[in-house]
Design a protein around this motif. Structure first.
Motif, PDB file in Angstrom:
ATOM      1  N   ILE A   1       0.839  -1.202   0.000  1.00 59.96           N
ATOM      2  CA  ILE A   1       0.000   0.000   0.000  1.00 59.96           C
ATOM      3  C   ILE A   1       0.872   1.250   0.000  1.00 59.96           C
ATOM      4  O   ILE A   1       0.620   2.194  -0.759  1.00 59.96           O
ATOM      5  N   GLU A   2       1.911   1.268   0.837  1.00 64.54           N
ATOM      6  CA  GLU A   2       2.818   2.422   0.886  1.00 64.54           C
ATOM      7  C   GLU A   2       3.454   2.669  -0.477  1.00 64.54           C
ATOM      8  O   GLU A   2       3.532   3.810  -0.933  1.00 64.54           O
ATOM      9  N   LYS A   3       3.903   1.620  -1.103  1.00 64.29           N
ATOM     10  CA  LYS A   3       4.562   1.756  -2.410  1.00 64.29           C
ATOM     11  C   LYS A   3       3.581   2.277  -3.457  1.00 64.29           C
ATOM     12  O   LYS A   3       3.902   3.180  -4.225  1.00 64.29           O
ATOM     13  N   LYS A   4       2.389   1.722  -3.476  1.00 64.99           N
ATOM     14  CA  LYS A   4       1.384   2.124  -4.468  1.00 64.99           C
ATOM     15  C   LYS A   4       0.968   3.585  -4.282  1.00 64.99           C
ATOM     16  O   LYS A   4       0.778   4.314  -5.252  1.00 64.99           O
ATOM     17  N   LEU A   5       0.812   4.013  -3.034  1.00 67.43           N
ATOM     18  CA  LEU A   5       0.382   5.387  -2.753  1.00 67.43           C
ATOM     19  C   LEU A   5       1.545   6.364  -2.696  1.00 67.43           C
ATOM     20  O   LEU A   5       1.345   7.575  -2.599  1.00 67.43           O
ATOM     21  N   ASN A   6       2.768   5.823  -2.719  1.00 65.14           N
ATOM     22  CA  ASN A   6       3.969   6.645  -2.613  1.00 65.14           C
ATOM     23  C   ASN A   6       3.943   7.504  -1.345  1.00 65.14           C
ATOM     24  O   ASN A   6       4.241   8.685  -1.361  1.00 65.14           O
ATOM     25  N   LYS A   7       3.505   6.870  -0.247  1.00 67.36           N
ATOM     26  CA  LYS A   7       3.420   7.544   1.049  1.00 67.36           C
ATOM     27  C   LYS A   7       3.896   6.598   2.137  1.00 67.36           C
ATOM     28  O   LYS A   7       3.782   5.392   2.017  1.00 67.36           O
ATOM     29  N   LYS A   8       4.421   7.177   3.191  1.00 63.53           N
ATOM     30  CA  LYS A   8       4.799   6.401   4.367  1.00 63.53           C
ATOM     31  C   LYS A   8       3.615   6.449   5.331  1.00 63.53           C
ATOM     32  O   LYS A   8       3.179   7.520   5.730  1.00 63.53           O
ATOM     33  N   LEU A   9       3.076   5.282   5.657  1.00 66.18           N
ATOM     34  CA  LEU A   9       1.910   5.229   6.527  1.00 66.18           C
ATOM     35  C   LEU A   9       2.330   5.264   7.990  1.00 66.18           C
ATOM     36  O   LEU A   9       3.388   4.764   8.361  1.00 66.18           O
ATOM     37  N   LYS A  10       1.472   5.871   8.828  1.00 66.93           N
ATOM     38  CA  LYS A  10       1.684   5.846  10.269  1.00 66.93           C
ATOM     39  C   LYS A  10       1.246   4.492  10.779  1.00 66.93           C
ATOM     40  O   LYS A  10       0.138   4.048  10.493  1.00 66.93           O
ATOM     41  N   LYS A  11       2.108   3.846  11.528  1.00 66.36           N
ATOM     42  CA  LYS A  11       1.779   2.515  12.044  1.00 66.36           C
ATOM     43  C   LYS A  11       1.702   2.577  13.558  1.00 66.36           C
ATOM     44  O   LYS A  11       2.555   3.177  14.209  1.00 66.36           O
ATOM     45  N   ASN A  12       0.677   1.956  14.109  1.00 68.20           N
ATOM     46  CA  ASN A  12       0.503   1.881  15.549  1.00 68.20           C
ATOM     47  C   ASN A  12       0.459   0.402  15.917  1.00 68.20           C
ATOM     48  O   ASN A  12      -0.574  -0.246  15.790  1.00 68.20           O
ATOM     49  N   TYR A  13       1.597  -0.132  16.329  1.00 75.90           N
ATOM     50  CA  TYR A  13       1.693  -1.554  16.632  1.00 75.90           C
ATOM     51  C   TYR A  13       1.016  -1.861  17.965  1.00 75.90           C
ATOM     52  O   TYR A  13       1.295  -1.218  18.972  1.00 75.90           O
ATOM     53  N   LEU A  14       0.126  -2.822  17.953  1.00 75.88           N
ATOM     54  CA  LEU A  14      -0.586  -3.250  19.150  1.00 75.88           C
ATOM     55  C   LEU A  14      -0.336  -4.727  19.377  1.00 75.88           C
ATOM     56  O   LEU A  14       0.011  -5.464  18.454  1.00 75.88           O
ATOM     57  N   SER A  15      -0.558  -5.166  20.599  1.00 72.26           N
ATOM     58  CA  SER A  15      -0.480  -6.598  20.870  1.00 72.26           C
ATOM     59  C   SER A  15      -1.698  -7.264  20.227  1.00 72.26           C
ATOM     60  O   SER A  15      -2.620  -6.585  19.775  1.00 72.26           O
ATOM     61  N   LEU A  16      -1.700  -8.588  20.192  1.00 73.29           N
ATOM     62  CA  LEU A  16      -2.836  -9.296  19.608  1.00 73.29           C
ATOM     63  C   LEU A  16      -4.128  -8.871  20.290  1.00 73.29           C
ATOM     64  O   LEU A  16      -4.185  -8.733  21.513  1.00 73.29           O
ATOM     65  N   GLN A  17      -5.151  -8.658  19.495  1.00 77.70           N
ATOM     66  CA  GLN A  17      -6.451  -8.251  20.001  1.00 77.70           C
ATOM     67  C   GLN A  17      -7.375  -9.459  20.073  1.00 77.70           C
ATOM     68  O   GLN A  17      -7.159 -10.473  19.395  1.00 77.70           O
ATOM     69  N   LYS A  18      -8.420  -9.342  20.870  1.00 79.03           N
ATOM     70  CA  LYS A  18      -9.392 -10.419  20.997  1.00 79.03           C
ATOM     71  C   LYS A  18      -9.943 -10.752  19.605  1.00 79.03           C
ATOM     72  O   LYS A  18     -10.390  -9.877  18.879  1.00 79.03           O
ATOM     73  N   GLY A  19      -9.877 -12.019  19.233  1.00 76.17           N
ATOM     74  CA  GLY A  19     -10.380 -12.450  17.927  1.00 76.17           C
ATOM     75  C   GLY A  19      -9.309 -12.534  16.849  1.00 76.17           C
ATOM     76  O   GLY A  19      -9.558 -13.056  15.767  1.00 76.17           O
ATOM     77  N   ASP A  20      -8.110 -11.996  17.099  1.00 76.92           N
ATOM     78  CA  ASP A  20      -7.018 -12.102  16.126  1.00 76.92           C
ATOM     79  C   ASP A  20      -6.614 -13.565  15.957  1.00 76.92           C
ATOM     80  O   ASP A  20      -6.604 -14.327  16.909  1.00 76.92           O
ATOM     81  N   ILE A  21      -6.281 -13.943  14.745  1.00 73.69           N
ATOM     82  CA  ILE A  21      -5.909 -15.321  14.445  1.00 73.69           C
ATOM     83  C   ILE A  21      -4.390 -15.403  14.291  1.00 73.69           C
ATOM     84  O   ILE A  21      -3.798 -14.679  13.494  1.00 73.69           O
ATOM     85  N   VAL A  22      -3.789 -16.274  15.067  1.00 78.56           N
ATOM     86  CA  VAL A  22      -2.335 -16.439  15.027  1.00 78.56           C
ATOM     87  C   VAL A  22      -1.941 -17.398  13.913  1.00 78.56           C
ATOM     88  O   VAL A  22      -0.983 -17.181  13.199  1.00 78.56           O
ATOM     89  N   LYS A  23      -2.711 -18.468  13.742  1.00 79.21           N
ATOM     90  CA  LYS A  23      -2.395 -19.493  12.756  1.00 79.21           C
ATOM     91  C   LYS A  23      -3.690 -19.979  12.116  1.00 79.21           C
ATOM     92  O   LYS A  23      -4.724 -20.057  12.769  1.00 79.21           O
ATOM     93  N   THR A  24      -3.626 -20.310  10.851  1.00 76.62           N
ATOM     94  CA  THR A  24      -4.792 -20.834  10.154  1.00 76.62           C
ATOM     95  C   THR A  24      -4.424 -22.135   9.452  1.00 76.62           C
ATOM     96  O   THR A  24      -3.261 -22.371   9.144  1.00 76.62           O
ATOM     97  N   SER A  25      -5.423 -22.943   9.224  1.00 77.26           N
ATOM     98  CA  SER A  25      -5.214 -24.203   8.514  1.00 77.26           C
ATOM     99  C   SER A  25      -5.954 -24.183   7.181  1.00 77.26           C
ATOM    100  O   SER A  25      -6.398 -25.216   6.689  1.00 77.26           O
ATOM    101  N   ALA A  26      -6.095 -23.001   6.614  1.00 74.72           N
ATOM    102  CA  ALA A  26      -6.825 -22.844   5.361  1.00 74.72           C
ATOM    103  C   ALA A  26      -6.202 -23.693   4.259  1.00 74.72           C
ATOM    104  O   ALA A  26      -4.990 -23.855   4.181  1.00 74.72           O
TER     105      ALA A  26
END
Length: 67
Positions: free
Chosen positions: A7-32
């Motif tokens: 996305i940054e490359k396509k928009l030619n912009k540096k995005l602001k990132k706010n790193y958070l710990s895993l949130q309720k409902g986040d998936i760590v691993k999938t077996s898709a």
């Protein structure tokens, strides 16, 4: 984070990132697995993430008349 970099490359912009710990409902691993889909519909053509994100951004800009 590849998704964000694309996305940054396509928009030619540096995005602001706010790193958070895993949130309720986040998936760590999938077996898709796409094997049933491939076998049932006899397709093997999938869109790569970089071209899919790029196409979506182009569509979004055109649809919403964003410059």
């Amino acid at each position: 984070m590849d998704f964000v970099k694309i996305i940054e490359k396509k928009l030619n912009k540096k995005l602001k990132k706010n790193y958070l710990s895993l949130q309720k409902g986040d998936i760590v691993k999938t077996s898709a697995n796409n094997n049933k889909l491939i076998n049932k519909f006899k397709i093997r053509k999938f869109t790569k993430i970089d071209s899919g994100v790029s196409s979506f951004i182009d569509w979004y800009k055109k649809y919403y008349n964003y410059k």
